[in-house]
Write a protein that holds these residues in place. Sequence first.
Motif, PDB file in Angstrom:
ATOM      1  N   GLY A 116       0.812  -1.201   0.000  1.00  0.00           N
ATOM      2  CA  GLY A 116       0.000   0.000   0.000  1.00  0.00           C
ATOM      3  C   GLY A 116       0.849   1.256   0.000  1.00  0.00           C
ATOM      4  N   TYR A 117       0.257   2.351   0.427  1.00  0.00           N
ATOM      5  CA  TYR A 117       0.868   3.667   0.334  1.00  0.00           C
ATOM      6  C   TYR A 117       1.348   4.141   1.697  1.00  0.00           C
ATOM      7  N   THR A 118       2.421   4.930   1.658  1.00  0.00           N
ATOM      8  CA  THR A 118       2.964   5.550   2.871  1.00  0.00           C
ATOM      9  C   THR A 118       3.101   7.041   2.620  1.00  0.00           C
ATOM     10  N   ASP A 119       2.446   7.862   3.421  1.00  0.00           N
ATOM     11  CA  ASP A 119       2.541   9.307   3.258  1.00  0.00           C
ATOM     12  C   ASP A 119       3.936   9.796   3.634  1.00  0.00           C
ATOM     13  N   LEU A 120       4.394  10.821   2.916  1.00  0.00           N
ATOM     14  CA  LEU A 120       5.663  11.475   3.206  1.00  0.00           C
ATOM     15  C   LEU A 120       5.413  12.940   3.511  1.00  0.00           C
ATOM     16  N   PRO A 121       6.233  13.544   4.348  1.00  0.00           N
ATOM     17  CA  PRO A 121       6.142  14.997   4.517  1.00  0.00           C
ATOM     18  C   PRO A 121       6.408  15.690   3.176  1.00  0.00           C
ATOM     19  N   ASP A 122       5.840  16.871   2.993  1.00  0.00           N
ATOM     20  CA  ASP A 122       6.012  17.595   1.732  1.00  0.00           C
ATOM     21  C   ASP A 122       7.460  17.966   1.461  1.00  0.00           C
ATOM     22  N   THR A 123       8.281  17.976   2.497  1.00  0.00           N
ATOM     23  CA  THR A 123       9.686  18.354   2.333  1.00  0.00           C
ATOM     24  C   THR A 123      10.568  17.179   1.912  1.00  0.00           C
ATOM     25  N   LYS A 124       9.974  15.991   1.789  1.00  0.00           N
ATOM     26  CA  LYS A 124      10.734  14.796   1.448  1.00  0.00           C
ATOM     27  C   LYS A 124      10.431  14.351   0.017  1.00  0.00           C
ATOM     28  N   VAL A 125      11.388  13.628  -0.549  1.00  0.00           N
ATOM     29  CA  VAL A 125      11.230  12.982  -1.843  1.00  0.00           C
ATOM     30  C   VAL A 125      11.590  11.517  -1.674  1.00  0.00           C
ATOM     31  N   ALA A 126      10.803  10.632  -2.288  1.00  0.00           N
ATOM     32  CA  ALA A 126      11.105   9.203  -2.264  1.00  0.00           C
ATOM     33  C   ALA A 126      11.349   8.703  -3.683  1.00  0.00           C
ATOM     34  N   VAL A 127      12.396   7.914  -3.850  1.00  0.00           N
ATOM     35  CA  VAL A 127      12.685   7.299  -5.146  1.00  0.00           C
ATOM     36  C   VAL A 127      12.924   5.813  -4.935  1.00  0.00           C
ATOM     37  N   VAL A 128      12.631   5.037  -5.956  1.00  0.00           N
ATOM     38  CA  VAL A 128      12.936   3.614  -5.940  1.00  0.00           C
ATOM     39  C   VAL A 128      14.278   3.427  -6.645  1.00  0.00           C
ATOM     40  N   THR A 129      15.234   2.872  -5.929  1.00  0.00           N
ATOM     41  CA  THR A 129      16.577   2.653  -6.465  1.00  0.00           C
ATOM     42  C   THR A 129      16.743   1.193  -6.864  1.00  0.00           C
ATOM     43  N   THR A 130      17.270   0.983  -8.065  1.00  0.00           N
ATOM     44  CA  THR A 130      17.576  -0.358  -8.543  1.00  0.00           C
ATOM     45  C   THR A 130      19.083  -0.523  -8.603  1.00  0.00           C
ATOM     46  N   TYR A 131      19.572  -1.588  -8.006  1.00  0.00           N
ATOM     47  CA  TYR A 131      21.000  -1.897  -7.992  1.00  0.00           C
ATOM     48  C   TYR A 131      21.282  -2.949  -9.065  1.00  0.00           C
ATOM     49  N   LEU A 132      22.360  -2.726  -9.819  1.00  0.00           N
ATOM     50  CA  LEU A 132      22.708  -3.628 -10.909  1.00  0.00           C
ATOM     51  C   LEU A 132      24.182  -4.013 -10.818  1.00  0.00           C
ATOM     52  N   GLU A 133      24.524  -5.162 -11.367  1.00  0.00           N
ATOM     53  CA  GLU A 133      25.900  -5.626 -11.334  1.00  0.00           C
ATOM     54  C   GLU A 133      26.196  -6.517 -12.528  1.00  0.00           C
ATOM     55  N   MET A 134      27.475  -6.694 -12.804  1.00  0.00           N
ATOM     56  CA  MET A 134      27.940  -7.756 -13.691  1.00  0.00           C
ATOM     57  C   MET A 134      29.136  -8.398 -13.011  1.00  0.00           C
ATOM     58  N   THR A 135      29.233  -9.713 -13.126  1.00  0.00           N
ATOM     59  CA  THR A 135      30.282 -10.444 -12.422  1.00  0.00           C
ATOM     60  C   THR A 135      31.315 -11.035 -13.379  1.00  0.00           C
ATOM     61  N   ALA A 136      31.255 -10.645 -14.626  1.00  0.00           N
ATOM     62  CA  ALA A 136      32.267 -11.009 -15.615  1.00  0.00           C
ATOM     63  C   ALA A 136      32.217  -9.967 -16.713  1.00  0.00           C
ATOM     64  N   ALA A 137      33.331  -9.769 -17.369  1.00  0.00           N
ATOM     65  CA  ALA A 137      33.371  -8.811 -18.465  1.00  0.00           C
ATOM     66  C   ALA A 137      32.453  -9.268 -19.591  1.00  0.00           C
ATOM     67  N   PRO A 138      31.769  -8.344 -20.262  1.00  0.00           N
ATOM     68  CA  PRO A 138      30.944  -8.727 -21.405  1.00  0.00           C
ATOM     69  C   PRO A 138      31.761  -9.478 -22.454  1.00  0.00           C
ATOM     70  N   GLU A 139      31.151 -10.458 -23.047  1.00  0.00           N
ATOM     71  CA  GLU A 139      31.848 -11.257 -24.053  1.00  0.00           C
ATOM     72  C   GLU A 139      32.333 -10.374 -25.200  1.00  0.00           C
ATOM     73  N   GLY A 140      33.582 -10.559 -25.571  1.00  0.00           N
ATOM     74  CA  GLY A 140      34.134  -9.806 -26.692  1.00  0.00           C
ATOM     75  C   GLY A 140      34.532  -8.385 -26.365  1.00  0.00           C
ATOM     76  N   LEU A 141      34.572  -8.028 -25.080  1.00  0.00           N
ATOM     77  CA  LEU A 141      34.944  -6.657 -24.711  1.00  0.00           C
ATOM     78  C   LEU A 141      36.352  -6.335 -25.205  1.00  0.00           C
ATOM     79  N   GLU A 142      36.472  -5.224 -25.892  1.00  0.00           N
ATOM     80  CA  GLU A 142      37.758  -4.776 -26.419  1.00  0.00           C
ATOM     81  C   GLU A 142      38.032  -3.360 -25.949  1.00  0.00           C
ATOM     82  N   ALA A 143      39.286  -2.975 -26.074  1.00  0.00           N
ATOM     83  CA  ALA A 143      39.632  -1.579 -25.781  1.00  0.00           C
ATOM     84  C   ALA A 143      38.823  -0.665 -26.684  1.00  0.00           C
ATOM     85  N   PRO A 144      38.343   0.460 -26.156  1.00  0.00           N
ATOM     86  CA  PRO A 144      37.522   1.367 -26.968  1.00  0.00           C
ATOM     87  C   PRO A 144      38.252   1.810 -28.229  1.00  0.00           C
TER      88      PRO A 144
END
Length: 207
Positions: A8-36
């Motif tokens: 459900g919903y949770t009220d916030l004071p007008d002086t606050k902002v809420a954002v949903v943060t998504t965390y992402l990762e990679m645990t190996a270099a992308p296949e075929g990664l080359e120097a730019p």
Amino acid sequence: MTLLNMNGYTDLPDTKVAVVTTYLEMTAAPEGLEAPHQSPEGVSLERFQGADADRFLRLFRKVGEEWLWFSRLLMTREELAAALSNPSSEICIVRKDGADAGLLELDFADPENVELVYFGLIREATGHGLGRWLMQEALWRAWSRPQTKRFFVHTCTGDSPVALGFYQANGFRPYKRAVEVIDDPRLSGHLPETAAPHVPVLGRSAG
């Protein structure tokens, strides 16, 4: 009761902002990664040495104001100077046609877990493939170090709506979400009230 256990919903004071943060990762270099490859015409990547905090803040604002970037704006000058000169950080500025046009910051404080701290272009530099080129630079700089085992980043609903899909298209995998509640930096004057129009300002003083 915490948000984790609530529906459900949770009220916030007008002086606050809420954002949903998504965390992402990679645990190996992308296949075929080359120097730019050679940078696009008129574009270069310049290592920022940390001496000119005003230059950094101007670019930080220009890149991030639309997306409610605020963390570096809350720092004292001493804190900012320490962050910009931190030997574990690698900060680069995109130069396009002789002007600052983007920002890339990597944190190698933990050599095995490298963080993509800031990544962004000014609006005028978007839509020309520079984001893909800059991401290749970020990926190469992270994974060319033999200690790297994980490369991670986070983005939130205050950020550009294309950011999440862009990170996923470049090999990052979402692994966690969190709700962040902050004091609205537009009300404190750290950002103008026109910043991030997709996040309404509610706490304006009367009159």
